[in-house]
Design a protein around this motif. Sequence first.
Motif, PDB file in Angstrom:
ATOM      1  N   GLY A 432       0.412  -1.198  -0.356  1.00 38.17           N
ATOM      2  CA  GLY A 432      -0.277  -0.349  -0.284  1.00 38.17           C
ATOM      3  C   GLY A 432       1.032   1.011   0.026  1.00 38.17           C
ATOM      4  O   GLY A 432       0.048   2.209   0.450  1.00 38.17           O
ATOM      5  N   SER A 433       1.687   0.747  -0.693  1.00 36.99           N
ATOM      6  CA  SER A 433       2.647   2.453  -1.238  1.00 36.99           C
ATOM      7  C   SER A 433       2.656   3.315  -1.809  1.00 36.99           C
ATOM      8  O   SER A 433       2.061   2.938  -2.794  1.00 36.99           O
ATOM      9  N   CYS A 434       3.052   4.258  -1.664  1.00 37.05           N
ATOM     10  CA  CYS A 434       2.791   5.181  -3.325  1.00 37.05           C
ATOM     11  C   CYS A 434       4.516   5.364  -3.397  1.00 37.05           C
ATOM     12  O   CYS A 434       5.471   4.129  -3.375  1.00 37.05           O
ATOM     13  N   VAL A 435       4.179   5.086  -4.820  1.00 33.96           N
ATOM     14  CA  VAL A 435       5.527   4.984  -6.553  1.00 33.96           C
ATOM     15  C   VAL A 435       5.960   6.300  -6.887  1.00 33.96           C
ATOM     16  O   VAL A 435       5.744   6.908  -7.333  1.00 33.96           O
ATOM     17  N   VAL A 436       7.669   5.575  -7.152  1.00 37.03           N
ATOM     18  CA  VAL A 436       7.918   6.343  -8.311  1.00 37.03           C
ATOM     19  C   VAL A 436       8.344   6.325  -9.219  1.00 37.03           C
ATOM     20  O   VAL A 436       8.694   4.927  -9.260  1.00 37.03           O
ATOM     21  N   ASN A 454       5.618   9.902 -22.574  1.00 39.75           N
ATOM     22  CA  ASN A 454       4.364   8.163 -23.416  1.00 39.75           C
ATOM     23  C   ASN A 454       5.186   7.194 -22.002  1.00 39.75           C
ATOM     24  O   ASN A 454       4.665   6.057 -22.071  1.00 39.75           O
ATOM     25  N   ILE A 455       6.686   7.171 -21.294  1.00 37.96           N
ATOM     26  CA  ILE A 455       6.456   6.448 -20.889  1.00 37.96           C
ATOM     27  C   ILE A 455       6.452   6.419 -19.225  1.00 37.96           C
ATOM     28  O   ILE A 455       6.134   5.068 -18.486  1.00 37.96           O
ATOM     29  N   ALA A 456       6.169   7.996 -19.300  1.00 41.08           N
ATOM     30  CA  ALA A 456       4.903   8.482 -17.752  1.00 41.08           C
ATOM     31  C   ALA A 456       3.729   7.375 -17.900  1.00 41.08           C
ATOM     32  O   ALA A 456       2.915   7.072 -17.303  1.00 41.08           O
ATOM     33  N   LYS A 457       3.472   7.925 -18.941  1.00 38.79           N
ATOM     34  CA  LYS A 457       1.483   7.447 -19.340  1.00 38.79           C
ATOM     35  C   LYS A 457       1.803   5.655 -19.334  1.00 38.79           C
ATOM     36  O   LYS A 457       0.643   4.554 -18.334  1.00 38.79           O
ATOM     37  N   LYS A 458       3.076   4.869 -20.076  1.00 38.50           N
ATOM     38  CA  LYS A 458       3.200   3.260 -19.840  1.00 38.50           C
ATOM     39  C   LYS A 458       2.816   2.989 -17.747  1.00 38.50           C
ATOM     40  O   LYS A 458       2.243   2.246 -17.313  1.00 38.50           O
ATOM     41  N   ILE A 459       3.339   4.126 -17.489  1.00 40.41           N
ATOM     42  CA  ILE A 459       3.753   3.433 -15.756  1.00 40.41           C
ATOM     43  C   ILE A 459       2.312   4.142 -15.859  1.00 40.41           C
ATOM     44  O   ILE A 459       2.260   2.866 -14.491  1.00 40.41           O
ATOM     45  N   VAL A 460       1.933   5.344 -15.479  1.00 41.14           N
ATOM     46  CA  VAL A 460       0.430   5.121 -14.913  1.00 41.14           C
ATOM     47  C   VAL A 460      -0.480   4.285 -14.864  1.00 41.14           C
ATOM     48  O   VAL A 460      -1.138   3.890 -14.339  1.00 41.14           O
ATOM     49  N   ILE A 473       0.615   8.119  -7.585  1.00 41.40           N
ATOM     50  CA  ILE A 473       1.708   7.661  -8.683  1.00 41.40           C
ATOM     51  C   ILE A 473       2.819   8.992  -8.982  1.00 41.40           C
ATOM     52  O   ILE A 473       2.029   9.910  -8.725  1.00 41.40           O
ATOM     53  N   PHE A 474       4.125   9.079  -8.554  1.00 44.35           N
ATOM     54  CA  PHE A 474       5.006  10.275  -8.831  1.00 44.35           C
ATOM     55  C   PHE A 474       5.522  10.034 -10.241  1.00 44.35           C
ATOM     56  O   PHE A 474       6.151   8.654 -10.104  1.00 44.35           O
ATOM     57  N   ILE A 475       5.369  10.395 -10.935  1.00 43.77           N
ATOM     58  CA  ILE A 475       6.310  11.035 -12.276  1.00 43.77           C
ATOM     59  C   ILE A 475       7.565  11.563 -12.047  1.00 43.77           C
ATOM     60  O   ILE A 475       7.493  12.702 -11.820  1.00 43.77           O
ATOM     61  N   GLY A 504      -2.133  14.176 -15.066  1.00 43.97           N
ATOM     62  CA  GLY A 504      -2.992  14.462 -13.573  1.00 43.97           C
ATOM     63  C   GLY A 504      -2.275  13.852 -12.078  1.00 43.97           C
ATOM     64  O   GLY A 504      -3.508  13.267 -11.570  1.00 43.97           O
ATOM     65  N   VAL A 505      -1.254  12.960 -12.163  1.00 41.49           N
ATOM     66  CA  VAL A 505      -0.102  12.055 -11.850  1.00 41.49           C
ATOM     67  C   VAL A 505       0.673  13.800 -10.534  1.00 41.49           C
ATOM     68  O   VAL A 505       1.023  14.661 -11.371  1.00 41.49           O
ATOM     69  N   LYS A 506       0.761  12.857  -9.445  1.00 39.87           N
ATOM     70  CA  LYS A 506       2.282  13.743  -8.851  1.00 39.87           C
ATOM     71  C   LYS A 506       3.470  13.476  -9.794  1.00 39.87           C
ATOM     72  O   LYS A 506       4.177  12.828 -10.736  1.00 39.87           O
ATOM     73  N   THR A 507       4.255  15.263  -9.515  1.00 39.06           N
ATOM     74  CA  THR A 507       5.655  14.903  -9.700  1.00 39.06           C
ATOM     75  C   THR A 507       6.307  15.076  -9.502  1.00 39.06           C
ATOM     76  O   THR A 507       6.405  16.023  -8.093  1.00 39.06           O
ATOM     77  N   ILE A 508       8.052  14.962  -8.926  1.00 38.44           N
ATOM     78  CA  ILE A 508       9.082  13.982  -7.971  1.00 38.44           C
ATOM     79  C   ILE A 508       9.780  14.411  -8.788  1.00 38.44           C
ATOM     80  O   ILE A 508      10.448  14.246 -10.284  1.00 38.44           O
ATOM     81  N   LEU A 509      10.758  15.236  -8.266  1.00 40.23           N
ATOM     82  CA  LEU A 509      12.211  15.426  -8.871  1.00 40.23           C
ATOM     83  C   LEU A 509      13.335  15.348  -8.099  1.00 40.23           C
ATOM     84  O   LEU A 509      13.926  16.236  -7.060  1.00 40.23           O
ATOM     85  N   GLY A 510      14.756  15.370  -8.670  1.00 40.38           N
ATOM     86  CA  GLY A 510      15.730  14.923  -8.086  1.00 40.38           C
ATOM     87  C   GLY A 510      16.267  16.413  -8.702  1.00 40.38           C
ATOM     88  O   GLY A 510      17.289  15.861 -10.289  1.00 40.38           O
ATOM     89  N   VAL A 511      16.150  17.439  -7.936  1.00 41.60           N
ATOM     90  CA  VAL A 511      16.423  18.937  -8.962  1.00 41.60           C
ATOM     91  C   VAL A 511      18.426  18.890  -8.936  1.00 41.60           C
ATOM     92  O   VAL A 511      18.825  19.507 -10.172  1.00 41.60           O
TER      93      VAL A 511
END
Length: 796
Positions: A432-436, A454-460, A473-475, A504-511
Amino acid sequence: MNVRDFIKDNILIFDGAMGTMLQQKGLKIGENPEIFGFENPDKLLEIHKSYLDAGSNVITTNTFGANELKLEKLGYTVEKIVDNAVKVAKKAINKSQNINNKFVALDMGPIGEMLEPMGTLSFDRAYEIFKRQAIQGEKSGADLIIIETMMDLYEAKAAVLAAKENTNLPVFCTMTFDENGRSFTGCLPESMVLTIEGLGVDAVGVNCSLGPKQLLPIVERIAKMTKVPVVVQANAGLPNIVDGQATYDVDAEEFYKGVKNFVKVGASIIGGCCGTDPSFINKISNNLDELKKVNVEKVNKCFVCSPSKVVEIKAPTVMGERLNPTGRKSLQDAIKNRNFDYIINLGLEQINGGAEILNVNVGIPNIEEEKFMPMVIKEIQSVIDTPLQVDSSNIDVLEQGLRYYNGKTIVNSVNGKEESLSKILPIVKKYGSCVVGLTLDENGIPKTAKGRFNIAKKIVDKAISYGINKEDIFIDCLSLTVSAQQSEAMATIECIKMIKEELGVKTILGVSNVSFGVPNRKALNSTYLTMALANGLDLPIINPNEDSMMEVINSFKVIKNIDKNCINYISKYANVVNNKDINTRQNNKEKLSVEQIIERGLKEEIKEVIPNILKSQSENEVIEEILIPTLDKIGKKYENGEIFLPQLIQSAETVKVALDILKVSLQSKSESIEQKGKIIVATVKGDIHDIGKNIVKIMLENYGYDVLDLGKDVDIDVIVEEAKNRNIKLIGLSALMTTTVRSMKETIEAIRKEGLDAKVFVGGAVLTSEYAKEIGADYYSKDAKSSIEIAKTNLR
């Protein structure tokens, strides 16, 4: 119809209290309820049948404490007790007036010992104990499992996993909470829902602890958060003790009014706990037509949590990046040397800097990362309540992190490769966790925003197909260094915007990846962060101890109207002089005071500090002028709800390390630490729970008292004899169960009859100050802090 189908559209009615019903049938103080039921099946059958005739859909087996730690020392096996209990319950259904939609719930209660890091019982050992009960329950024919009266989220997780991984039965899980909305160990209702629902249970909720009126706000909080049915089994009000028996101040009529309110706010599985009987259940059953399932508007937001802290992820939520050994020699050395104090301090520094979540990666060469990840997580969580992200490229490490994390976490990461998706997403769903999701696949990282999208959509799409909630879900659109791939820097920014707008999902980034290999990295990092936030970045992974990065975050919150009236911004930067924060701390190691070391539970650091202090102060001065005042401050924070039980225990254990050093130092001088007096503590006859008593013992010892711990389920004669032989002046008695409160009264009567010159203080979940007076106790101790005050008053 099975239970899962029934609860979709119907109100499900559980039974009421078992312990008090057994007492009415002859259960004596100190007798084991499960063994009594085994030896008196006809009496147990009568109890079950009375609840069924009253209208219960579900009867709960007499197995609340049927675990191997409790039974085997009495010569019984779990298998024998559970099998008998289930079969008696099934027999009661077959003999009832209506056998349709009647179910047997295998009851699994707390083990009675504290799990690590608060206690000595390991998560794996707890799991095995619950596993044995669950397997036998299914073999014997139970229709579902109810895990109830849990006070520790970690223990509840062990029980749920044991039930889910070893049976096919529906699983319900409830915890207990006080009026402040916290469990005994500091867990929030929201944390329970996020963690336990995520493990795939069929229903969550609350039982015991409080009456209908007091529980209602907690039920509302649970109902808003969860997507599964809500269970409520309230007590019949608040307890009063008469002649050693717990009585309650709510009758069946008033209880039913409370039930109606529970159903109105979203509960659909109803029963009774302490103080309820068949008349309470009958009142509900007879008025079932008035109770209609309500669809509560749910909170569809993204949260992660530890037991005592919930963080909503919304733009911008800061994740600390520094617990990652890549390029950090000092952290690599700390991991190799198992220097957990360094790791914890690094986490605390980031939290002080503004991190709301901490990324944890322990991947270095020549280390068993699979074993070390859960070890680090446990150490961090013993001190820090900030939620964590489990970060590894090794699937086995990710699963170990998920299994032993206490709360709801984030998995970093999965990618667009089929192998990654098929192996990691099932684990994410199970726990039941979140996923990047990283925007790379078998062909690497696309150069264009569209390719990454396109890869993000596939993952989602794939994650949703596994049943993972979209909000979890975070991309990660992947920031690449401008020193090598400058032309692709903007592709990341463009992709973030596309994902926010179209998926419409969350985004994450190692800046900070963007600036590797170039000078003045701070300027690039802060600029890139600003651009990413403006295009929809939710979760920046940054160094929160870099002022320039946090200036961007704090400024963004003002401009986006998140920081209302600029309150946080003004508070943060009111003392800035010449554009430089006078409080700026460089990356030099923070100099911690003894108080900070103790509060943070840093056992290794206290070992270094105490010898230095002894150069200028005596051992007893260190105790009286440093350790005890520090414990007083920490105790006050605990009392005020600023810290919780895990942190209190870690602080107490750190003081214990300091005391051990002081004792050795004094022994070398042929001296000893001043003892302030002897105290006996014991859990009374018939009660096997020693959580509160153990905490009291630790705290009293740290204040310099000589504590004799007689253990749990202690015979009255043993307490009296020990107190007499050792000339004890203060005795602490603990009881957690309503069925053993009379034993406490009898113990005090025996102490008085013997004429012992000793004061008695009592504590436990079912006790009140009024009851303490009624049974002849001198003091009521509501918590470990109050026991210290009692000791100070009586043992000078």
